[in-house]
Enzyme design. Structure first.
Site, PDB file in Angstrom:
ATOM      1  N   LYS A  15      -0.087   1.607 -11.992  1.00 46.28           N
ATOM      2  CA  LYS A  15       0.664   2.655 -11.188  1.00 46.28           C
ATOM      3  C   LYS A  15       2.195   2.120 -11.245  1.00 46.28           C
ATOM      4  CE  LYS A  15      -1.458   2.217  -7.333  1.00 46.28           C
ATOM      5  NZ  LYS A  15      -2.514   1.565  -7.566  1.00 46.28           N
ATOM      6  N   ARG A  90      -3.067   6.120   0.796  1.00 43.85           N
ATOM      7  CA  ARG A  90      -4.292   5.221   0.312  1.00 43.85           C
ATOM      8  C   ARG A  90      -5.264   5.623   1.339  1.00 43.85           C
ATOM      9  NH1 ARG A  90      -1.340   0.901  -2.166  1.00 43.85           N
ATOM     10  NH2 ARG A  90      -2.938  -0.678  -2.906  1.00 43.85           N
ATOM     11  N   ARG A 129      -1.865  -9.783 -14.820  1.00 44.92           N
ATOM     12  CA  ARG A 129      -0.584  -9.346 -14.742  1.00 44.92           C
ATOM     13  C   ARG A 129       0.297 -10.316 -13.850  1.00 44.92           C
ATOM     14  NH1 ARG A 129      -1.596  -4.413 -10.500  1.00 44.92           N
ATOM     15  NH2 ARG A 129      -2.090  -5.479  -8.627  1.00 44.92           N
ATOM     16  N   ARG A 158       0.533 -12.302  -8.317  1.00 47.15           N
ATOM     17  CA  ARG A 158       0.520 -12.035  -6.845  1.00 47.15           C
ATOM     18  C   ARG A 158      -0.367 -12.889  -6.012  1.00 47.15           C
ATOM     19  NH1 ARG A 158       0.619  -5.427  -6.937  1.00 47.15           N
ATOM     20  NH2 ARG A 158      -0.949  -5.988  -5.059  1.00 47.15           N
ATOM     21  N   ARG A 169     -10.364  -5.641  -3.091  1.00 44.83           N
ATOM     22  CA  ARG A 169      -9.563  -4.396  -3.194  1.00 44.83           C
ATOM     23  C   ARG A 169     -10.076  -3.088  -3.900  1.00 44.83           C
ATOM     24  NH1 ARG A 169      -4.729  -7.309  -5.618  1.00 44.83           N
ATOM     25  NH2 ARG A 169      -3.767  -5.407  -6.036  1.00 44.83           N
TER      26      ARG A 169
HETATM   27  P1  AMP Z   1      -0.060  -2.523  -3.956  1.00 44.70           P
HETATM   28  O1  AMP Z   1       1.250  -3.131  -4.457  1.00 44.70           O
HETATM   29  O2  AMP Z   1       0.001  -1.092  -4.008  1.00 44.70           O
HETATM   30  O3  AMP Z   1      -1.361  -2.827  -4.728  1.00 44.70           O
HETATM   31  O4  AMP Z   1      -0.265  -2.884  -2.406  1.00 44.70           O
HETATM   32  C1  AMP Z   1      -0.682  -4.295  -2.079  1.00 44.70           C
HETATM   33  C2  AMP Z   1      -1.364  -4.433  -0.714  1.00 44.70           C
HETATM   34  O5  AMP Z   1      -0.305  -3.821   0.294  1.00 44.70           O
HETATM   35  C3  AMP Z   1      -2.535  -3.244  -0.619  1.00 44.70           C
HETATM   36  O6  AMP Z   1      -3.665  -4.160  -0.891  1.00 44.70           O
HETATM   37  C4  AMP Z   1      -2.438  -3.236   0.979  1.00 44.70           C
HETATM   38  O7  AMP Z   1      -2.706  -4.443   1.627  1.00 44.70           O
HETATM   39  C5  AMP Z   1      -1.092  -2.970   1.254  1.00 44.70           C
HETATM   40  N1  AMP Z   1      -0.474  -1.588   1.057  1.00 44.70           N
HETATM   41  C6  AMP Z   1       0.172  -0.982  -0.091  1.00 44.70           C
HETATM   42  N2  AMP Z   1       0.143   0.255   0.310  1.00 44.70           N
HETATM   43  C7  AMP Z   1      -0.528   0.450   1.358  1.00 44.70           C
HETATM   44  C8  AMP Z   1      -0.899   1.901   1.930  1.00 44.70           C
HETATM   45  N3  AMP Z   1      -0.567   3.134   1.623  1.00 44.70           N
HETATM   46  N4  AMP Z   1      -1.861   1.529   3.107  1.00 44.70           N
HETATM   47  C9  AMP Z   1      -2.142   0.568   3.565  1.00 44.70           C
HETATM   48  N5  AMP Z   1      -1.901  -0.672   2.942  1.00 44.70           N
HETATM   49  C10 AMP Z   1      -1.126  -0.460   1.825  1.00 44.70           C
END
Ligand code: AMP
Length: 224
Positions: A15, A90, A129, A158, A169
């Site tokens: 994404k 999400r 990554r 990360r 996750r």
């Molecule tokens: P990402 O970079 O999109 O993989 O997001 C990393 C982490 O941020 C996720 O595992 C969640 O803990 C938090 N996060 C990001 N976007 C959301 C969302 N829309 N709702 C809830 N938690 C989020």
């Protein structure tokens, strides 16, 4: 009317990489809730401190917080020509809230693209990554050296990209985010794209989906 896009897909589907490419090609702003939260963590704000605990466990930050972040962002003037949402919504609660924000801000209907990748491939990609500590750029397997190609910053894994957290996750994705496919599937501007091909092929498929949606939006605006 703007091209208002939700880029969906499990962790590791690409994404971030794809959104970055589409944003550059189409001059659209990206709203990535994960990046916004990681930035708050880096700046050690109260939100960042609260979010870090949840993020490091692979859990979601509460709906009210992330909806608040997105609501504020979608009322800023630069989204008038469109935007790309990466990592939001999400949960179904977030998706319902997003429909409300779109309606209240008078924005064009959402285009939803879902990048589909098999689970085993996702774990492999996520462990490989890296992300830039300075500018947040993502790099996919094979593409990254020790420093960021954009700003020269250090590329690191990360803190939530460990095998245990990734599996959590993915479980959270199955439980809380996959139901969104049902939520959006019957909308005319929902498209699923095969994410298990090359980065370039996925970008091409996404561009095709966005062009089709754009024609549909233009058609809908024609006077009867
Ligand atoms: P990402 O970079 O999109 O993989 O997001 C990393 C982490 O941020 C996720 O595992 C969640 O803990 C938090 N996060 C990001 N976007 C959301 C969302 N829309 N709702 C809830 N938690 C989020």
């Amino acid at each position: 009317m703007g091209l208002n896009v939700v880029v969906m897909g499990p962790p590791g589907a690409g994404k971030g990489t794809q959104t970055e490419r589409l944003a550059a090609e189409r001059s659209l702003p990206t709203i990535a809730t994960g990046d916004i939260l990681r930035d708050a963590v880096r700046r050690d704000t109260p939100l960042g401190r609260r979010a870090k605990v949840l993020m490091d466990q692979g859990h979601l930050v509460d709906d009210e917080t992330v909806v608040g972040i997105v609501r504020e962002r979608l009322h800023q003037p630069d989204v008038a020509a469109g935007f790309l949402l990466d990592g939001f919504p999400r949960t179904v609660v977030q998706a319902v809230a997003l429909d409300g924000i779109i309606a209240e801000a008078g924005l064009a209907p959402l285009v939803v693209v879902n990048i589909d990748v098999p689970a085993d491939e996702l774990v492999r990609r996520v462990l490989d990554r890296r992300v830039c500590t300075a500018c947040g750029t993502n790099a996919m397997p094979g593409d990254h050296g020790p420093t960021c190609g954009k700003c020269g910053g250090e590329m690191v894994r990360r803190s939530d990209d460990t095998e245990t957290v990734v599996r959590e996750r993915l479980a959270v994705y199955d439980r809380q985010t996959r139901p969104l496919v049902e939520f959006y599937r019957d909308r005319p501007m929902y498209r699923q794209v095969n994410g298990a091909t090359t980065t370039g092929q996925v970008t091409a498929a996404l561009n095709e989906a966005l062009d089709a949606a754009k024609s549909r939006l233009a058609g809908a605006r024609q006077p009867a």
